[in-house]
Design a protein around this motif. Structure first.
Motif, PDB file in Angstrom:
ATOM      1  N   LEU B 284      -0.739  23.975  82.760  1.00 57.76           N
ATOM      2  CA  LEU B 284      -0.660  25.422  82.913  1.00 57.76           C
ATOM      3  C   LEU B 284      -1.166  26.190  81.705  1.00 57.76           C
ATOM      4  O   LEU B 284      -1.301  27.402  81.768  1.00 57.76           O
ATOM      5  CB  LEU B 284       0.785  25.822  83.211  1.00 57.76           C
ATOM      6  N   SER B 287      -4.430  27.987  82.759  1.00 56.39           N
ATOM      7  CA  SER B 287      -4.387  28.972  83.839  1.00 56.39           C
ATOM      8  C   SER B 287      -3.300  30.019  83.596  1.00 56.39           C
ATOM      9  O   SER B 287      -3.327  31.078  84.175  1.00 56.39           O
ATOM     10  CB  SER B 287      -4.154  28.287  85.175  1.00 56.39           C
ATOM     11  N   LYS B 288      -2.357  29.723  82.719  1.00 51.78           N
ATOM     12  CA  LYS B 288      -1.298  30.668  82.370  1.00 51.78           C
ATOM     13  C   LYS B 288      -0.579  31.171  83.603  1.00 51.78           C
ATOM     14  O   LYS B 288      -0.389  32.357  83.775  1.00 51.78           O
ATOM     15  CB  LYS B 288      -1.852  31.863  81.612  1.00 51.78           C
ATOM     16  N   ASP B 289      -0.209  30.252  84.478  1.00 47.57           N
ATOM     17  CA  ASP B 289       0.495  30.672  85.677  1.00 47.57           C
ATOM     18  C   ASP B 289       1.996  30.703  85.390  1.00 47.57           C
ATOM     19  O   ASP B 289       2.645  29.672  85.312  1.00 47.57           O
ATOM     20  CB  ASP B 289       0.184  29.695  86.800  1.00 47.57           C
TER      21      ASP B 289
END
Lengths: 529, 325
Positions: B284, B287-289
């Protein structure tokens, strides 16, 4: 005994209470300060907003302090330089900027936190892919910039910026970045020890295959060809095959490349289906087994230049400007090494960086977007601010030569960092070198050669993959990558075929096919436009 | 102790106050107001720092974006949890996380207890103080530094261990492509770093043991080992169990600092070293979700919650006095 214990308990609880209160007061106090600080500019902002709404030629701008975040580490002398910058800004648009830095060490985590945490700022550095541009747009962090808005508040930027820059900065029909008017052609090159080349009988190294032969010759001699492994060699491999990876898909993006040098070839190259990549893995395994790099490269804390500088490695891979710095440094310490820079793909055409490789985004929650635009306009087009942010203070850090170039004052160089968001090629100064070294001469030649041989535009150059609809598969693919990809490309696996098969099945179960289908769909739509 | 509490002085007081509008609860509040006031800071602290942030778990079920914030973002069902199982590594990392924690708890408890007991048995005060401080020191070294130290011990060329092996005429061992060595290395560093700090609790518990028991034991002719095994260890058992239950509560959480700094992104070692936290970090970070990160956290917390409740039940079945709740 018991009363004693009760007393102590009471004392401890009282201490807790007092500390809790004190902490509470502190937090409230600082919170209060913050909000009162914020209160002023926001009031000013709304005034100025209505003021400029009344007429764009309005001279009466209220003073505002804008906050800008830059990525990187604050260079020495920065405060002095920005004091000068602020003088100019104050005089011309009655604003100043306060700059804060997100250090390299933790910008990856802190960048998104600025948005989600509601930090009150106006401008932030951004760049496609490595500078969080696509992710932040996807999460709604940047203000969409209407062309009229740009023309009104940053007219000079609008005038100098080429059409392509705005196209690249557009996602879903909206412009989200003020890209710097700056491109460079920086393919990867190799800095190699000349004494070793002579020793092993190499006159020149001008192809990827020759480089691998040189690595092997080094290993036979007991020195590492490339002491940090081939994580950097894969770029050379891709570039010398004319491949470039699709942007917008960091990390996993490396798996999906396109033929960037052939505008008519719109095919996507999924590396695991490409026999050339399989061959690359075999080659790397051969090199690793021969001892061209240490087996601990995947955990090393060494940078690419460290091996070359310390004498453990015979070469390093980076772009020509970075190689130049370290080659000069190593030659100065060891004149007998005779390091120079070699271009291992002379037959290729070279990709120029995109305009969106550096730019400034306006925070969607900014209270003064108009003023931020006006300030950016000066940053990008005012000669004095360009000079200050690129070179430091004139007369202190550098001198202007008669022909308008700059010369660094010996020992006083301002090591600028992150002026990348507003560099403007039209007005940036070039350096005057009094005594160029052999490396400098070669690099200047190479730079010119690269500029003369820029590759034709490819339709997919400006494409950026939007992963939001396949975010689950994307995250799963990223998770699977780490286990297999780096060991494979560094040749540190027992058996290439087995690992490739495991890698493939892990990617399949993670949903790489969904990703590829979605990407193909977006590519088709993009090309059709 | 328990009898004291349940034998209510309140019963007599209760009769004097006529049951008015306040009711039983209100009366008890008034009666115990000083005590309640004393516990208030702790309650506020828990609400502000533990319960209020817990509302953030809704993010695990949302497609988060900056504009709408935590509450306004659209719901996403259990979509955020899927990536973790799709990655194909879920089984491996859950196994690693649990096994490492079990190893840390077992080896840790034993070494910390042993150190605590040795320290109390040492007669020389100076020696005891000095050795305790020495053991405590590594606790203050950050994992980043420990990671660098480990690299300088185990690396191919600079590695202290490999230099030693070569000097003694053995072949080098390439630790960084030998995954099987890493469970030992990781457990070793965890112990080295935590033993001083962990033993403090046990030391305190041992100090709290009634000295008259030791006197009685000495009179009965106990030797050192009998004293340790029949007096000291049984006396500190409640502390051991409480600390054990507290570490079981973290059994599905990998110590990210440690694993990331010692192993980093070295894929060759992942089969033996990848834990839930490092896997989700890698998945993550680009994508920095936020939703997916929250989902992994929630997943771990729920598993931990279940484990700790079960463990507590077991302890309760064994001896109700030892249980946490």
């Amino acid at each position: 005994m018991k009363t004693n214990a009760t007393k102590w308990l009471a004392v401890i609880l009282c201490i807790c209470l007092v500390m809790g209160l004190a902490a509470g007061c502190n937090r409230e106090g600082s919170g209060g300060n913050n909000s009162s600080n914020n209160g002023t500019p926001s009031g000013g902002g709304s005034n100025s907003g209505s003021g400029s709404g009344n007429g764009s030629g309005n001279e009466e701008l209220d003073y505002v302090e804008l906050k800008m975040w830059l990525v990187g580490d604050k260079p020495e002398g920065f405060d002095d330089v920005y004091a000068e910058v602020n003088k100019i800004l104050k005089e011309k648009v009655n604003a100043t900027v306060k700059v804060d830095w997100l250090s390299w060490a933790d910008e990856g985590t802190n960048y998104p936190l600025l948005f989600s945490g509601g930090d009150d700022f106006d401008m932030i550095f951004t760049a496609s892919s490595w500078g969080h541009f696509e992710q932040t747009v996807g999460l709604g962090g940047f203000l969409a910039l209407e062309p009229e808005f740009i023309q009104k508040y940053a007219p000079d930027v609008w005038a100098v910026e080429p059409e392509a820059a705005w196209t690249q900065a557009t996602i879903d029909g909206n412009i989200y970045m003020l890209p710097a008017n700056f491109i460079e052609v920086t393919p990867d090159v190799v800095a190699i020890r000349g004494d070793l080349m002579k020793k092993y009988g190499f006159d020149d190294i001008a192809s990827y295959d020759q480089l691998l032969d040189f690595y092997k010759a080094c290993a036979d001699d007991g020195i590492y060809g490339n002491s940090v492994g081939s994580s950097s060699v894969i770029w050379l491999w891709a570039e010398s095959n004319g491949l470039r990876y699709v942007s917008g898909a960091p990390d996993a993006g490396v798996l999906i490349q396109y033929y960037a040098n052939d505008p008519n070839n719109l095919e996507l190259d999924y590396l695991l289906d490409d026999p050339k990549f399989t061959q690359f893995c075999y080659d790397m395994k051969e090199l690793a087994d021969a001892g061209c790099w240490p087996s601990d490269v995947l955990s090393t804390t060494q940078d690419r230049q460290d091996g070359l500088l310390s004498g453990r490695g015979a070469s390093m891979v980076w772009n020509h400007m970075t190689c130049q710095i370290y080659a000069n440094q190593a030659n100065a310490e060891h004149p007998d090494w005779d390091i120079n820079i070699y271009n291992i793909m002379p037959e290729q055409k070279y990709a120029a960086t995109k305009y969106i490789n550096g730019g400034i985004g306006i925070n969607a929650a900014s209270k003064n977007p108009e003023r931020a635009m006006m300030v950016y306009n000066l940053f990008a087009t005012d000669q004095d601010i360009q000079d200050l942010t690129q070179l430091g203070i004139k007369g202190v850090n550098w001198e202007e030569t008669d022909d308008g170039r700059y010369q660094i004052i010996e020992g006083k160089a301002y090591n600028t960092s992150n002026n990348w968001g507003w560099r403007n090629l039209d007005i940036m100064r070039t350096e005057y070198q009094a005594n160029p070294s052999a490396v400098d001469t070669k690099v200047n030649e190479l730079a010119q050669y690269f500029l003369d041989n820029v590759k034709p535009d490819h339709p997919l150059d400006n494409f950026a993959f939007d992963t939001t609809s396949v975010s689950t598969q994307f995250a799963a693919v990223e998770a699977a990558m780490g286990t297999y990809f780096d060991p494979l490309i560094n040749g540190l696996v027992d058996d290439v075929d087995t690992t490739l098969a495991q890698f493939r099945s892990a990617l399949e179960s993670a949903g790489i096919q969904d990703l590829l289908t979605e990407l193909q769909k977006q590519v088709d739509e993009f090309v059709a436009k | 102790m328990k009898q004291h509490l349940s034998n209510p002085p309140e019963a007599s007081v209760q009769k004097k106050i006529p049951s008015g509008k306040l009711g039983r609860f209100g009366k008890r509040v008034i009666r115990n107001k000083i005590l309640l006031l004393m516990i208030l800071p702790a309650v506020i602290y828990t609400i502000v720092f533990a319960y209020y942030p817990m509302t953030g778990v809704v993010m695990a079920f949302k497609k988060y974006n900056y504009r709408d914030g935590i509450w306004g973002s659209p719901w996403n069902g259990i979509e955020n949890f899927r990536f973790f199982f799709k990655s194909g590594q879920a089984g491996t990392v859950i196994r690693n996380t649990v096994l490492y924690n079990v190893a840390f708890i077992l080896v840790g408890t034993v070494t910390q207890m042993a150190v605590a007991i040795f320290l109390t048995e040492i007669r020389s005060k100076h020696f005891r103080k000095i050795s305790q401080s020495m053991m405590f020191l590594p606790y203050f070294i950050s994992w980043v530094i420990v990671g660098v130290m480990a690299f300088n011990i185990f690396s191919d060329d600079f590695g202290f261990l490999n230099k030693l092996l070569v000097a003694m005429g053995f072949k080098k061992i390439s630790f960084y492509i030998t995954p099987k060595a890493w469970p030992f290395i990781l457990v070793f560093f965890e112990m080295w770093k935590g033993v001083g700090y962990g033993s403090v609790m046990y030391l305190a518990a041992i100090m709290g043991v009634d000295t008259s028991i030791y006197e009685a034991a000495a009179l009965d002719g106990c030797n050192v080992f009998q004293r340790i095994f029949y007096v000291t260890i049984p006396s500190i058992m409640p502390t051991v169990i409480i600390l054990f239950l507290m570490s079981v509560g973290r059994i599905f959480k990998g110590n990210f600092d440690m694993f990331y700094n010692l192993v980093g992104t070295n894929g060759n070692l992942f089969n033996y070293t990848d834990v839930i936290d490092t896997l989700s970090f890698r998945a993550l970070i680009s994508s920095k979700d936020f939703g997916m990160s929250a989902a992994v956290g929630l997943f771990q917390s729920v598993l931990c919650f279940i484990t700790v409740v079960l463990a507590n039940r077991l302890v309760k079945a064994y001896d109700p006095d030892y249980a946490l709740f």
